[in-house]
Design a protein around this motif. Structure first.
Motif, PDB file in Angstrom:
ATOM      1  N   ALA A 564       0.841  -1.195   0.000  1.00  0.00           N
ATOM      2  CA  ALA A 564       0.000   0.000   0.000  1.00  0.00           C
ATOM      3  C   ALA A 564       0.879   1.249   0.000  1.00  0.00           C
ATOM      4  O   ALA A 564       1.835   1.357   0.773  1.00  0.00           O
ATOM      5  CB  ALA A 564      -0.924  -0.010   1.218  1.00  0.00           C
ATOM      6  N   SER A 565       0.552   2.215  -0.861  1.00  0.00           N
ATOM      7  CA  SER A 565       1.390   3.401  -1.039  1.00  0.00           C
ATOM      8  C   SER A 565       1.643   4.146   0.263  1.00  0.00           C
ATOM      9  O   SER A 565       2.775   4.566   0.541  1.00  0.00           O
ATOM     10  CB  SER A 565       0.746   4.351  -2.056  1.00  0.00           C
ATOM     11  N   GLU A 566       0.609   4.324   1.076  1.00  0.00           N
ATOM     12  CA  GLU A 566       0.773   5.082   2.312  1.00  0.00           C
ATOM     13  C   GLU A 566       1.673   4.333   3.295  1.00  0.00           C
ATOM     14  O   GLU A 566       2.505   4.938   3.988  1.00  0.00           O
ATOM     15  CB  GLU A 566      -0.587   5.383   2.942  1.00  0.00           C
ATOM     16  N   GLU A 567       1.532   2.995   3.357  1.00  0.00           N
ATOM     17  CA  GLU A 567       2.420   2.209   4.222  1.00  0.00           C
ATOM     18  C   GLU A 567       3.861   2.315   3.756  1.00  0.00           C
ATOM     19  O   GLU A 567       4.789   2.423   4.561  1.00  0.00           O
ATOM     20  CB  GLU A 567       1.977   0.748   4.229  1.00  0.00           C
ATOM     21  N   VAL A 568       4.063   2.290   2.445  1.00  0.00           N
ATOM     22  CA  VAL A 568       5.403   2.400   1.883  1.00  0.00           C
ATOM     23  C   VAL A 568       6.002   3.772   2.203  1.00  0.00           C
ATOM     24  O   VAL A 568       7.163   3.879   2.621  1.00  0.00           O
ATOM     25  CB  VAL A 568       5.371   2.168   0.357  1.00  0.00           C
ATOM     26  N   ARG A 569       5.214   4.837   2.008  1.00  0.00           N
ATOM     27  CA  ARG A 569       5.701   6.196   2.261  1.00  0.00           C
ATOM     28  C   ARG A 569       6.142   6.363   3.714  1.00  0.00           C
ATOM     29  O   ARG A 569       7.219   6.902   3.994  1.00  0.00           O
ATOM     30  CB  ARG A 569       4.600   7.201   1.921  1.00  0.00           C
ATOM     31  N   LEU A 570       5.322   5.886   4.640  1.00  0.00           N
ATOM     32  CA  LEU A 570       5.643   6.025   6.070  1.00  0.00           C
ATOM     33  C   LEU A 570       6.864   5.190   6.453  1.00  0.00           C
ATOM     34  O   LEU A 570       7.742   5.654   7.181  1.00  0.00           O
ATOM     35  CB  LEU A 570       4.438   5.602   6.910  1.00  0.00           C
ATOM     36  N   ALA A 571       6.927   3.949   5.957  1.00  0.00           N
ATOM     37  CA  ALA A 571       8.057   3.074   6.300  1.00  0.00           C
ATOM     38  C   ALA A 571       9.366   3.628   5.749  1.00  0.00           C
ATOM     39  O   ALA A 571      10.399   3.603   6.424  1.00  0.00           O
ATOM     40  CB  ALA A 571       7.812   1.665   5.771  1.00  0.00           C
ATOM     41  N   PHE A 572       9.328   4.161   4.523  1.00  0.00           N
ATOM     42  CA  PHE A 572      10.548   4.694   3.926  1.00  0.00           C
ATOM     43  C   PHE A 572      11.000   5.954   4.668  1.00  0.00           C
ATOM     44  O   PHE A 572      12.201   6.128   4.939  1.00  0.00           O
ATOM     45  CB  PHE A 572      10.321   5.012   2.450  1.00  0.00           C
ATOM     46  N   THR A 573      10.081   6.813   4.995  1.00  0.00           N
ATOM     47  CA  THR A 573      10.422   8.043   5.726  1.00  0.00           C
ATOM     48  C   THR A 573      11.076   7.719   7.063  1.00  0.00           C
ATOM     49  O   THR A 573      12.027   8.383   7.485  1.00  0.00           O
ATOM     50  CB  THR A 573       9.163   8.892   5.955  1.00  0.00           C
ATOM     51  N   SER A 575      12.635   4.687   7.962  1.00  0.00           N
ATOM     52  CA  SER A 575      13.872   3.898   7.886  1.00  0.00           C
ATOM     53  C   SER A 575      14.963   4.565   7.052  1.00  0.00           C
ATOM     54  O   SER A 575      16.126   4.180   7.144  1.00  0.00           O
ATOM     55  CB  SER A 575      13.572   2.504   7.330  1.00  0.00           C
ATOM     56  N   HIS A 576      14.605   5.557   6.233  1.00  0.00           N
ATOM     57  CA  HIS A 576      15.599   6.254   5.415  1.00  0.00           C
ATOM     58  C   HIS A 576      15.432   7.775   5.577  1.00  0.00           C
ATOM     59  O   HIS A 576      15.165   8.493   4.598  1.00  0.00           O
ATOM     60  CB  HIS A 576      15.441   5.861   3.940  1.00  0.00           C
ATOM     61  N   PRO A 577      15.621   8.279   6.794  1.00  0.00           N
ATOM     62  CA  PRO A 577      15.427   9.725   7.010  1.00  0.00           C
ATOM     63  C   PRO A 577      16.433  10.576   6.243  1.00  0.00           C
ATOM     64  O   PRO A 577      16.154  11.739   5.911  1.00  0.00           O
ATOM     65  CB  PRO A 577      15.610   9.880   8.527  1.00  0.00           C
ATOM     66  N   GLY A 578      17.594   9.990   5.940  1.00  0.00           N
ATOM     67  CA  GLY A 578      18.612  10.740   5.210  1.00  0.00           C
ATOM     68  C   GLY A 578      18.201  11.110   3.811  1.00  0.00           C
ATOM     69  O   GLY A 578      18.799  12.001   3.190  1.00  0.00           O
ATOM     70  N   ALA A 579      17.201  10.431   3.272  1.00  0.00           N
ATOM     71  CA  ALA A 579      16.737  10.745   1.918  1.00  0.00           C
ATOM     72  C   ALA A 579      15.998  12.069   1.869  1.00  0.00           C
ATOM     73  O   ALA A 579      15.946  12.725   0.822  1.00  0.00           O
ATOM     74  CB  ALA A 579      15.831   9.628   1.405  1.00  0.00           C
ATOM     75  N   ILE A 611      14.524  11.551  -4.241  1.00  0.00           N
ATOM     76  CA  ILE A 611      14.672  10.090  -4.304  1.00  0.00           C
ATOM     77  C   ILE A 611      15.706   9.716  -5.359  1.00  0.00           C
ATOM     78  O   ILE A 611      16.452   8.732  -5.193  1.00  0.00           O
ATOM     79  CB  ILE A 611      13.315   9.393  -4.576  1.00  0.00           C
ATOM     80  N   LEU A 612      15.805  10.517  -6.426  1.00  0.00           N
ATOM     81  CA  LEU A 612      16.815  10.242  -7.448  1.00  0.00           C
ATOM     82  C   LEU A 612      18.216  10.514  -6.910  1.00  0.00           C
ATOM     83  O   LEU A 612      19.150   9.745  -7.173  1.00  0.00           O
ATOM     84  CB  LEU A 612      16.553  11.083  -8.700  1.00  0.00           C
ATOM     85  N   VAL A 613      18.374  11.604  -6.174  1.00  0.00           N
ATOM     86  CA  VAL A 613      19.675  11.902  -5.547  1.00  0.00           C
ATOM     87  C   VAL A 613      20.044  10.798  -4.556  1.00  0.00           C
ATOM     88  O   VAL A 613      21.195  10.345  -4.509  1.00  0.00           O
ATOM     89  CB  VAL A 613      19.634  13.269  -4.835  1.00  0.00           C
ATOM     90  N   TYR A 614      19.063  10.349  -3.790  1.00  0.00           N
ATOM     91  CA  TYR A 614      19.321   9.292  -2.803  1.00  0.00           C
ATOM     92  C   TYR A 614      19.701   7.986  -3.504  1.00  0.00           C
ATOM     93  O   TYR A 614      20.615   7.281  -3.066  1.00  0.00           O
ATOM     94  CB  TYR A 614      18.072   9.085  -1.944  1.00  0.00           C
ATOM     95  N   HIS A 615      19.022   7.680  -4.600  1.00  0.00           N
ATOM     96  CA  HIS A 615      19.357   6.478  -5.374  1.00  0.00           C
ATOM     97  C   HIS A 615      20.787   6.566  -5.900  1.00  0.00           C
ATOM     98  O   HIS A 615      21.557   5.595  -5.841  1.00  0.00           O
ATOM     99  CB  HIS A 615      18.385   6.311  -6.550  1.00  0.00           C
ATOM    100  N   ASP A 616      21.186   7.751  -6.414  1.00  0.00           N
ATOM    101  CA  ASP A 616      22.540   7.920  -6.928  1.00  0.00           C
ATOM    102  C   ASP A 616      23.567   7.733  -5.817  1.00  0.00           C
ATOM    103  O   ASP A 616      24.630   7.143  -6.025  1.00  0.00           O
ATOM    104  CB  ASP A 616      22.700   9.298  -7.563  1.00  0.00           C
ATOM    105  N   ALA A 617      23.245   8.228  -4.615  1.00  0.00           N
ATOM    106  CA  ALA A 617      24.168   8.088  -3.481  1.00  0.00           C
ATOM    107  C   ALA A 617      24.325   6.632  -3.071  1.00  0.00           C
ATOM    108  O   ALA A 617      25.419   6.195  -2.698  1.00  0.00           O
ATOM    109  CB  ALA A 617      23.665   8.916  -2.295  1.00  0.00           C
TER     110      ALA A 617
END
Length: 635
Positions: A564-573, A575-579, A611-617
């Motif tokens: 689910a998009s909202e679950e994904v958004r919250l989990a990513f925010t 676990s990956h705050p540096g993004a 997200i693109l900058v984070y992917h490149d990193a």
């Protein structure tokens, strides 16, 4: 004091096979074998109709005399540690079951009579440890399996004997005659042998343990010369993460470890399979990434068949089949040399391995066909019956539309119709989400697809996307990563199913396979998002979905499996705050809300950039230009 370890059990339970393997793990053991080696009368009796003598011609006293005088001879002398195939209690049970069939007495009465008469043949005093192998803890099942696993058809008398033997063993178990009990069931030989060794260790017997078992799957490759075994081994290595090993290499390791000059001359084929299995375990224990292996090349029929018995379903024998004419054309050696190698393999039964193979691969076609066949073999092993259709809440507005789609797509060849994506995971929003449909059918001729016209749009203009695959493609995993993920979910709990054919099986792809497939798609997703984000007229809906998809793939690599998009958004925010990706809540932008508030469109574009900058990193972590720490050169 001398110690005797005995392996006991009903017929066809694996006593002799396990005893032979166990003997190699007991230092300085005297493997005395079965009692028929210890009295010449056995050879005389065997020259006649042995069953007739055993059940009819001999008296119970004559039978007991032959059995227990042989046992007494076996017990005399020898090394401090002896290993016997069938010890005192098993011999008592055997004679008792025979007496029941002959004399028509009860099993309990026969046991008492045999024990009393057998005491006259008391062996030299020693400590005896009796281990019992059982088909089952239930006498009826014990007798059934003993008869069923016999290669010869069972007579009525033999079946009766097995039933009485199972009764006798059960009475002995209740009486505490055995110091350890191992129930075989349908387990592979390796698991049974490991439990036997562990049981003896608990009884303070100095037994060498088997190496730890980290093997997930073995592919054993067989076939005549130039049939494609090396090609398949390399495909398993490069495309399916299998460690590629040569049987000859492992056998030489085993020979060096045990001081054997020529393992193929000094060991029979059963022993070869046992030694090979131990070397496989040892290699995997020393190389943690080697949990899946391909083994080349199996040339010996009996050794290959026994390797399959040792490992059970984890071992898959693949036989590469190709006509001699094609093998000759593909060979880089003279015809005479190829014929010589073929003759050697045939003398070892290599050509007959096809009779015990789990899969025969036709390698007379193209390399592309071979790659497809190997992929199908790899994924087929995880096939599971699809569970009943899970409760998938479908919005009321879509129910008539989806019912019509199912009716149009379902016929005798259709195996599955399902919704995927947000509809399957209760995240569907009208006017924002697509309606993703999946149909799987045995065949998919173009005229069938053209004749099954379904609606192109939903009630609020939503795009209806139909993905279609053949049953074989689905079972082989020859589908895009997002479809593979949906199939994995359907195989797990039936989520999203609208129709399935009875008895449908799907590959229950594991999380690592899902993760690898998702990451293989990541470059394409990133490329598309770059195009979308660079466009002055941003497609907010498409950009938003691609940002979420990149988040999903990264989270899946972390071991977090969300849809689910909202679950994904919250989990990513979290676990990956540096993004620092500030993606709006999906409810904020869904429908035309982003058109009414320009800041939402700006936030989606900024989230795409972040997200693109984070992917490149993330990719930079593996570049060769990373700074190197100082330290000694250990090359």
């Amino acid at each position: 004091m001398r110690i005797a370890v005995t392996l006991n059990g009903a017929d066809n339970v694996g006593k002799t096979t396990n005893a032979r393997w166990l003997a190699s793990a007991l230092p300085d053991v005297d493997f005395t074998g079965t009692i028929d080696r210890w009295d010449r009368r056995w050879a005389e009796v065997s020259q006649r109709d042995f069953g007739q003598w055993w059940f009819v011609d001999s008296t119970t006293d004559e039978h007991i005399d032959l059995v227990f005088s042989s046992h007494a001879a076996r017990c005399a002398g020898g090394r401090p540690l002896a290993l016997e195939d069938r010890g005192w209690p098993m011999l008592v049970a055997t004679c008792a079951a025979t007496a029941v069939v002959k004399d028509g007495i009860s099993t309990a009465e026969a046991l008492a009579q045999v024990e009393a008469k057998a005491r006259r043949y008391a062996p030299t005093p020693r400590r005896e440890l009796h281990l019992l192998l059982r088909h089952s803890s239930q006498p009826a099942a014990e007798a059934h399996h003993a008869v069923e696993r016999d290669p010869a058809p069972a007579t009525e008398r033999y079946a009766e004997y097995q039933w009485r033997l199972a009764e006798a063993i059960d009475l002995q178990v209740d009486g505490g005659e055995y110091q350890a009990i191992v129930v075989r069931g349908d387990r592979p030989l390796l698991d049974v042998q490991r439990e036997i060794r562990e049981a003896l260790t608990q009884l303070d017997v100095p037994v060498v343990p088997l190496p730890p078992d980290r093997i997930e799957h073995l592919w054993v490759l067989a076939g005549m010369s130039e049939s494609g075994k090396s090609t398949v081994g390399e495909l398993l290595r490069t495309e399916h993460t299998a460690t590629r090993l040569k049987i000859g290499y492992l056998m030489q390791l085993g020979a060096d470890r045990r001081g054997a000059a020529d393992p193929y001359r000094e060991w029979d084929e059963v022993t070869q399979a046992q030694i090979l299995s131990e070397e496989i375990l040892r290699f995997a224990a020393l190389n943690p990434g080697s949990h899946r292996m391909s083994l080349e090349s199996a040339h010996r029929l009996e050794a290959t068949a026994h390797l399959r018995r040792i490992w059970g379903e984890r071992c898959e024998v693949l036989y590469l089949d190709i006509p001699h004419r094609l093998r000759s054309l593909r060979a880089t050696e003279p015809t005479e040399s190829l014929a010589t190698r073929d003759a050697i393999k045939q003398s070892r039964g290599g050509d007959r391995i096809v009779s015990v193979a789990d899969t025969v691969i036709d390698n007379s076609r193209s390399l592309a066909a071979l790659k497809s066949a190997v992929t199908e073999v790899v994924h087929r092993r995880s096939a599971a019956t699809v569970p009943p259709q899970a409760e998938t809440p479908i919005p009321d507005a879509l129910q008539p539309l989806l019912a019509d789609c199912v009716a149009r797509l379902t016929d005798s060849e259709t195996t599955l119709v399902a919704v995927t994506g947000s509809l399957a995971h209760q995240g569907w929003l009208p006017g924002w989400s697509d309606i993703d449909l999946l149909v799987v059918r045995d065949t998919l001729p173009l005229n069938w697809l053209q004749s099954r016209r379904i609606a192109q749009n939903g009630p609020a203009g939503e795009k209806i996307a139909l993905s279609s695959f053949t049953t074989r493609e689905v079972r082989a995993g020859s589908v895009p990563p997002r479809v593979l993920h949906a199939l994995r979910q359907i195989a797990h709990d039936g989520r999203g199913l609208l129709y399935r054919r009875d008895g449908l099986t799907l590959n229950a792809f594991d999380a690592p396979t899902d993760d690898r497939a998702s990451r293989s798609e990541l470059p394409l997703v990133v490329m598309v998002l770059r195009r979308l984000a660079a466009n002055p007229a941003l497609d907010v809906r498409a950009a938003y979905k691609h940002v979420v998809l990149i988040m999903k793939i990264i989270l899946r690599a972390d071991g977090v499996d969300l849809d689910a998009s909202e679950e994904v958004r919250l989990a990513f925010t979290t676990s990956h705050p540096g993004a620092e990706v500030d993606l709006p809540v999906v409810a904020e932008v869904s429908g035309d809300r982003w058109r009414q508030d320009e800041t939402l469109s700006h936030r989606v574009r900024e989230a795409a950039a972040k997200i693109l900058v984070y992917h490149d990193a993330l990719g930079c972590a593996a570049t060769s230009d990373a700074p190197k720490t100082e330290g000694p050169d250990l090359r």
